[in-house]
Design an enzyme around this catalytic site. Structure first.
Site, PDB file in Angstrom:
ATOM      1  N   GLU A 114       7.408   0.383   9.160  1.00 32.44           N
ATOM      2  CA  GLU A 114       7.909   0.182  10.572  1.00 32.44           C
ATOM      3  C   GLU A 114       8.837   1.414  11.067  1.00 32.44           C
ATOM      4  O   GLU A 114       8.657   1.717  11.984  1.00 32.44           O
ATOM      5  CB  GLU A 114       8.844  -1.161  10.434  1.00 32.44           C
ATOM      6  CG  GLU A 114       7.986  -2.364  10.247  1.00 32.44           C
ATOM      7  CD  GLU A 114       8.736  -3.489   9.768  1.00 32.44           C
ATOM      8  OE1 GLU A 114       9.603  -3.591   8.838  1.00 32.44           O
ATOM      9  OE2 GLU A 114       8.795  -4.512  10.796  1.00 32.44           O
ATOM     10  N   GLU A 134       5.038  -8.059   3.715  1.00 31.67           N
ATOM     11  CA  GLU A 134       6.035  -9.243   3.849  1.00 31.67           C
ATOM     12  C   GLU A 134       5.477 -10.500   3.372  1.00 31.67           C
ATOM     13  O   GLU A 134       6.385 -11.463   2.891  1.00 31.67           O
ATOM     14  CB  GLU A 134       6.896  -9.262   5.322  1.00 31.67           C
ATOM     15  CG  GLU A 134       7.658  -7.887   5.457  1.00 31.67           C
ATOM     16  CD  GLU A 134       7.087  -6.775   5.907  1.00 31.67           C
ATOM     17  OE1 GLU A 134       5.850  -6.761   5.937  1.00 31.67           O
ATOM     18  OE2 GLU A 134       7.734  -5.814   6.525  1.00 31.67           O
TER      19      GLU A 134
HETATM   20  C1  HXC Z   1      14.046  -2.919  -3.739  1.00 25.99           C
HETATM   21  C2  HXC Z   1      12.406  -1.865  -4.920  1.00 25.99           C
HETATM   22  C3  HXC Z   1      11.395  -1.998  -3.613  1.00 25.99           C
HETATM   23  C4  HXC Z   1      12.159  -2.704  -2.548  1.00 25.99           C
HETATM   24  C5  HXC Z   1      10.387  -0.835  -5.081  1.00 25.99           C
HETATM   25  N1  HXC Z   1      11.631  -1.093  -5.379  1.00 25.99           N
HETATM   26  N2  HXC Z   1      10.323  -1.399  -3.897  1.00 25.99           N
HETATM   27  N3  HXC Z   1      13.644  -2.303  -4.748  1.00 25.99           N
HETATM   28  N4  HXC Z   1      13.302  -3.209  -2.468  1.00 25.99           N
HETATM   29  N5  HXC Z   1      11.409  -2.941  -1.191  1.00 25.99           N
HETATM   30  C6  HXC Z   1      12.075  -0.737  -6.811  1.00 25.99           C
HETATM   31  C7  HXC Z   1      11.553  -1.677  -7.959  1.00 25.99           C
HETATM   32  O1  HXC Z   1      12.213  -2.583  -8.317  1.00 25.99           O
HETATM   33  C8  HXC Z   1      11.745  -0.927  -9.287  1.00 25.99           C
HETATM   34  O2  HXC Z   1      13.081  -0.843  -9.486  1.00 25.99           O
HETATM   35  C9  HXC Z   1      11.527   0.590  -8.787  1.00 25.99           C
HETATM   36  O3  HXC Z   1      11.664   0.684  -7.276  1.00 25.99           O
HETATM   37  C10 HXC Z   1      10.255   1.012  -8.881  1.00 25.99           C
HETATM   38  O4  HXC Z   1       9.291   0.198  -8.650  1.00 25.99           O
HETATM   39  P1  HXC Z   1       7.928  -0.338  -9.445  1.00 25.99           P
HETATM   40  O5  HXC Z   1       7.594  -1.784  -8.802  1.00 25.99           O
HETATM   41  O6  HXC Z   1       8.556  -0.631 -10.881  1.00 25.99           O
HETATM   42  O7  HXC Z   1       6.888   0.609  -9.100  1.00 25.99           O
HETATM   43  P2  HXC Z   1       5.352   0.487  -9.133  1.00 25.99           P
HETATM   44  O8  HXC Z   1       4.955  -0.572  -9.964  1.00 25.99           O
HETATM   45  O9  HXC Z   1       4.634   1.776  -9.063  1.00 25.99           O
HETATM   46  O10 HXC Z   1       5.001  -0.281  -7.749  1.00 25.99           O
HETATM   47  C11 HXC Z   1       5.455   0.239  -6.440  1.00 25.99           C
HETATM   48  C12 HXC Z   1       5.464  -0.733  -5.427  1.00 25.99           C
HETATM   49  C13 HXC Z   1       6.234  -1.943  -5.543  1.00 25.99           C
HETATM   50  C14 HXC Z   1       3.740  -1.161  -5.105  1.00 25.99           C
HETATM   51  C15 HXC Z   1       5.809   0.113  -4.029  1.00 25.99           C
HETATM   52  O11 HXC Z   1       7.508  -1.472  -5.930  1.00 25.99           O
HETATM   53  C16 HXC Z   1       6.367  -2.958  -4.527  1.00 25.99           C
HETATM   54  O12 HXC Z   1       5.238  -3.761  -4.448  1.00 25.99           O
HETATM   55  N6  HXC Z   1       7.424  -2.944  -3.723  1.00 25.99           N
HETATM   56  C17 HXC Z   1       7.756  -3.915  -3.004  1.00 25.99           C
HETATM   57  C18 HXC Z   1       7.136  -3.567  -1.647  1.00 25.99           C
HETATM   58  C19 HXC Z   1       7.531  -4.486  -0.456  1.00 25.99           C
HETATM   59  O13 HXC Z   1       7.111  -5.590  -0.520  1.00 25.99           O
HETATM   60  N7  HXC Z   1       7.906  -4.063   0.515  1.00 25.99           N
HETATM   61  C20 HXC Z   1       8.452  -4.906   1.840  1.00 25.99           C
HETATM   62  C21 HXC Z   1       9.660  -5.387   1.693  1.00 25.99           C
HETATM   63  S1  HXC Z   1      10.111  -6.536   2.911  1.00 25.99           S
HETATM   64  P3  HXC Z   1      13.410  -0.933 -11.160  1.00 25.99           P
HETATM   65  O14 HXC Z   1      15.250  -1.126 -11.180  1.00 25.99           O
HETATM   66  O15 HXC Z   1      12.818  -2.105 -11.811  1.00 25.99           O
HETATM   67  O16 HXC Z   1      13.135   0.409 -11.944  1.00 25.99           O
HETATM   68  C22 HXC Z   1      10.456  -5.585   4.327  1.00 25.99           C
HETATM   69  C23 HXC Z   1      11.028  -6.141   5.388  1.00 25.99           C
HETATM   70  C24 HXC Z   1      11.432  -5.328   6.582  1.00 25.99           C
HETATM   71  O17 HXC Z   1      10.469  -4.291   4.143  1.00 25.99           O
HETATM   72  C25 HXC Z   1      12.195  -6.084   7.437  1.00 25.99           C
HETATM   73  C26 HXC Z   1      13.597  -6.369   7.171  1.00 25.99           C
HETATM   74  C27 HXC Z   1      14.312  -6.758   8.307  1.00 25.99           C
END
Ligand code: HXC
Length: 260
Positions: A114, A134
């Site tokens: 976004e 999401e």
């Molecule tokens: C908080 C996050 C994060 C996130 C990654 N991390 N994405 N922390 N919020 N969105 C953190 C993990 O918890 C982890 O912390 C570290 O970053 C590394 O991530 P990993 O998952 O271990 O890496 P990997 O296995 O390579 O996977 C990468 C990834 C995955 C595919 C990007 O991290 C993932 O799916 N992240 C979430 C993506 C997501 O759902 N985004 C949308 C969020 S909702 P630790 O401490 O364990 O090392 C959104 C709404 C927007 O954005 C609007 C709001 C109003």
């Protein structure tokens, strides 16, 4: 002013904002979004800056989304405030009078996708991945994704991406028109800087009017959009830079634009 989660540097009329939380893949918590708003306002106040690049720290992520650890405990009022803050950041970027460029160096997911879409131009490294995942968390995009993704790739593709939460790679994003070009990782920032510097050399009033008219005209019927265009076109003829640009062409010399 130094920020905790955002780095800001300016060279040759180009400002670069780097989201700097690589341990959490540059996830956007409230503090980071607030800092980004302030940083964009700071850029807006600096008349020497002619283009802005946004990128993420580290080699893995642009922004992997809004911070899930912070959102996990939010109730509806806090979620609304957070979404409003993200919308404000998007509005600030879109109302900046200079072009903005997203240099997507890795994951651009959820709020990260976004944020990129609130920029004028998007370039990606070969390692980039885009998506609005999401629904995996049982929420929807909240930083402008439902509207901006549909405008960027069309409502049909936007529905598929948002309903499935699927990630697409950089080549796929390029086919969708979401990304302008895909570059080897080490060439991404140099390419974005080159584009930014090229724009910085043009008439700044013209670039700014073009940005304004392109954005406003996109949601208007053609006649109304053309009315905006001719007003802006005519307004530019009241500027010194228009006289300078045309005189320089006729005198076969480079123009010296001053933004007046
Ligand atoms: C908080 C996050 C994060 C996130 C990654 N991390 N994405 N922390 N919020 N969105 C953190 C993990 O918890 C982890 O912390 C570290 O970053 C590394 O991530 P990993 O998952 O271990 O890496 P990997 O296995 O390579 O996977 C990468 C990834 C995955 C595919 C990007 O991290 C993932 O799916 N992240 C979430 C993506 C997501 O759902 N985004 C949308 C969020 S909702 P630790 O401490 O364990 O090392 C959104 C709404 C927007 O954005 C609007 C709001 C109003």
């Amino acid at each position: 002013m130094p920020f905790e989660n955002v780095l800001i540097e300016t060279h040759d009329g180009v400002a670069t904002l780097t989201i700097n939380r690589p341990k959490s893949l540059n996830a956007l918590n409230t503090a980071t979004v607030a800092e980004l708003c302030l940083a964009v306002e700071q850029v807006a106040d600096d008349r020497s800056v002619k283009a802005l690049i946004l990128t993420g720290a580290g080699d893995k992520a642009f922004v992997a989304g809004a911070d899930i650890a912070e959102m996990a405990h939010m109730a509806s009022p806090a979620a609304l405030t957070f979404s409003e803050l993200g919308h404000r950041l998007g509005d600030l970027l879109e109302s900046l009078p200079i072009p903005t460029i997203a240099a997507v160096n890795g994951f651009a997911l959820g709020g990260g996708c976004e944020l990129a879409m609130a920029c004028d131009l998007i370039y990606a490294s070969e390692k980039a991945r885009f998506g609005q995942p999401e629904v995996n968390l049982s929420v929807i995009p909240g930083f402008g994704g439902t509207s901006r993704l549909a405008r960027r790739v069309g409502p049909h593709r936007a529905r598929e991406l948002i309903f499935t939460g699927d990630l697409i790679d950089a080549a796929h994003a390029e086919r969708y028109g979401l990304v302008l070009a895909v570059l080897p990782p080490e060439q991404l920032l140099p390419h974005c800087r080159e584009v930014a510097k090229k724009i910085a050399g043009k008439g700044p009033l013209a670039v700014s009017q073009a940005k304004k008219v392109l954005a406003a005209g996109a949601d208007l019927p053609l006649q109304a959009a053309n009315a905006l265009e001719r007003q802006a076109f005519a307004t530019l003829f009241g500027s010194r830079d228009q006289k300078e640009g045309m005189a320089a062409f006729l005198e076969k010399r480079p123009p010296r634009f001053e933004g007046h």
